[in-house]
Design an enzyme around this catalytic site. Structure first.
Site, PDB file in Angstrom:
ATOM      1  N   HIS A  17      11.243  25.917   3.705  1.00  0.00           N
ATOM      2  CA  HIS A  17       9.998  25.916   3.342  1.00  0.00           C
ATOM      3  C   HIS A  17       9.442  24.392   3.185  1.00  0.00           C
ATOM      4  O   HIS A  17       8.189  24.302   3.439  1.00  0.00           O
ATOM      5  CB  HIS A  17      10.012  26.230   1.814  1.00  0.00           C
ATOM      6  CG  HIS A  17      10.576  27.889   1.532  1.00  0.00           C
ATOM      7  ND1 HIS A  17      11.446  28.158   0.606  1.00  0.00           N
ATOM      8  CD2 HIS A  17       9.770  28.660   2.020  1.00  0.00           C
ATOM      9  CE1 HIS A  17      11.538  29.541   0.340  1.00  0.00           C
ATOM     10  NE2 HIS A  17      10.735  30.071   1.242  1.00  0.00           N
ATOM     11  N   LYS A  41       8.955  41.024  -5.931  1.00  0.00           N
ATOM     12  CA  LYS A  41      10.283  41.215  -5.854  1.00  0.00           C
ATOM     13  C   LYS A  41      10.821  40.398  -7.219  1.00  0.00           C
ATOM     14  O   LYS A  41      10.081  39.579  -7.611  1.00  0.00           O
ATOM     15  CB  LYS A  41      10.721  39.963  -4.835  1.00  0.00           C
ATOM     16  CG  LYS A  41      10.509  40.243  -3.310  1.00  0.00           C
ATOM     17  CD  LYS A  41      10.519  39.025  -2.502  1.00  0.00           C
ATOM     18  CE  LYS A  41       9.991  39.257  -0.964  1.00  0.00           C
ATOM     19  NZ  LYS A  41       9.744  37.982  -0.360  1.00  0.00           N
ATOM     20  N   ARG A  90       9.286  32.359  11.458  1.00  0.00           N
ATOM     21  CA  ARG A  90      10.698  32.100  12.054  1.00  0.00           C
ATOM     22  C   ARG A  90      10.954  33.160  12.973  1.00  0.00           C
ATOM     23  O   ARG A  90      11.800  32.780  14.057  1.00  0.00           O
ATOM     24  CB  ARG A  90      11.778  32.272  10.856  1.00  0.00           C
ATOM     25  CG  ARG A  90      12.005  31.449   9.940  1.00  0.00           C
ATOM     26  CD  ARG A  90      12.707  31.886   8.866  1.00  0.00           C
ATOM     27  NE  ARG A  90      12.114  32.957   8.113  1.00  0.00           N
ATOM     28  CZ  ARG A  90      12.473  33.527   6.973  1.00  0.00           C
ATOM     29  NH1 ARG A  90      13.202  32.879   6.054  1.00  0.00           N
ATOM     30  NH2 ARG A  90      11.720  34.472   6.474  1.00  0.00           N
ATOM     31  N   SER A 127      15.570  32.528   1.803  1.00  0.00           N
ATOM     32  CA  SER A 127      15.717  32.289   0.532  1.00  0.00           C
ATOM     33  C   SER A 127      16.884  33.637  -0.004  1.00  0.00           C
ATOM     34  O   SER A 127      17.979  33.321  -0.659  1.00  0.00           O
ATOM     35  CB  SER A 127      14.665  32.526  -0.546  1.00  0.00           C
ATOM     36  OG  SER A 127      13.781  31.540  -0.391  1.00  0.00           O
TER      37      SER A 127
HETATM   38  O1  PNS Z   1       7.991  34.014  -0.162  1.00  0.00           O
HETATM   39  P1  PNS Z   1       7.369  35.605  -0.357  1.00  0.00           P
HETATM   40  O2  PNS Z   1       7.945  36.526  -1.264  1.00  0.00           O
HETATM   41  O3  PNS Z   1       7.315  35.985   1.056  1.00  0.00           O
HETATM   42  O4  PNS Z   1       5.770  35.189  -0.485  1.00  0.00           O
HETATM   43  C1  PNS Z   1       5.102  36.252  -0.667  1.00  0.00           C
HETATM   44  C2  PNS Z   1       3.641  35.937  -1.586  1.00  0.00           C
HETATM   45  C3  PNS Z   1       4.000  35.284  -2.761  1.00  0.00           C
HETATM   46  C4  PNS Z   1       2.803  35.027  -0.872  1.00  0.00           C
HETATM   47  C5  PNS Z   1       2.902  37.210  -1.959  1.00  0.00           C
HETATM   48  O5  PNS Z   1       3.736  38.023  -2.489  1.00  0.00           O
HETATM   49  C6  PNS Z   1       1.527  36.823  -2.884  1.00  0.00           C
HETATM   50  O6  PNS Z   1       0.622  36.330  -2.334  1.00  0.00           O
HETATM   51  N1  PNS Z   1       2.013  37.150  -4.095  1.00  0.00           N
HETATM   52  C7  PNS Z   1       0.681  36.907  -4.954  1.00  0.00           C
HETATM   53  C8  PNS Z   1       0.030  38.285  -5.365  1.00  0.00           C
HETATM   54  C9  PNS Z   1      -1.050  38.436  -4.316  1.00  0.00           C
HETATM   55  O7  PNS Z   1      -1.957  38.216  -4.071  1.00  0.00           O
HETATM   56  N2  PNS Z   1      -0.719  39.817  -3.701  1.00  0.00           N
HETATM   57  C10 PNS Z   1      -1.362  40.291  -2.463  1.00  0.00           C
HETATM   58  C11 PNS Z   1      -0.941  39.684  -1.244  1.00  0.00           C
HETATM   59  S1  PNS Z   1      -1.641  40.342   0.165  1.00  0.00           S
END
Ligand code: PNS
Length: 162
Positions: A17, A41, A90, A127
């Site tokens: 990150h 999650k 990645r 992670s």
């Molecule tokens: O590190 P991650 O878990 O892959 O990140 C995912 C994340 C946090 C970027 C995504 O879940 C997110 O944007 N969550 C905020 C809520 C939201 O906007 N959901 C719709 C995304 S299309």
């Protein structure tokens, strides 16, 4: 001035990150690291701790700040005035997971997503794997920024399976 958002769960923040955020900062004047509070999650670390660890990791990086994202990323992007979301890739599996989110975020707010390829030497770091290694007592100190490994171990000792 151009601002980009690097969003994620950061549960926990990894060296992968940090690499992606630094690469984003090389392309934009300001990078806001957006730590998602309500990720789909279940998280090991509470959002306040994820934010604090990220603030410590980027304390010496000019033009990078860290905020919690409380709702939709698309709304957060508008609120901070960002012109882009930056995510790291990645490999192909990351792209498959990221594509629908990028399309949804553009549908919701018009924001573009920029994908950057991270350091290949860090491509094994995820992670979920960091938590798995730590859960079974393996070494994670060289996978995460200072302070993060101990926070993960403490959270696992606390009994939260994450
Ligand atoms: O590190 P991650 O878990 O892959 O990140 C995912 C994340 C946090 C970027 C995504 O879940 C997110 O944007 N969550 C905020 C809520 C939201 O906007 N959901 C719709 C995304 S299309």
């Amino acid at each position: 001035m151009t601002t980009a958002v690097c969003p994620g769960s950061f549960d926990p923040l990894t060296l992968g990150h940090v690499d992606v955020v630094r690469r984003a900062r090389s392309m934009f004047d300001e990078v806001v690291v957006g730590v998602a509070r309500n990720s789909s999650k279940a998280s090991l670390l509470p959002v306040e701790e994820r934010v604090a660890l990220a603030r410590a990791a980027f304390a010496d990086v000019d033009g990078v700040r860290v905020e919690a994202v409380d709702g939709l990323l698309a709304d957060f992007v508008r609120t901070v005035g960002a012109v882009a979301v930056v995510k790291g890739l990645r490999g192909g599996a990351d792209f498959d997971a990221e594509l629908p989110m990028a399309l949804m975020n553009r549908h919701l707010s018009g924001v573009e997503t920029v994908f950057v390829v991270g350091d290949q030497a860090l491509a094994h770091i995820a992670s979920s794997l960091v938590k798995d290694v730590a859960r079974y007592g393996g070494p994670i100190d060289d996978l995460v920024p200072a302070g993060v490994a101990e926070a993960v171990r403490a959270a696992l000792r606390g009994g939260d399976a994450g």
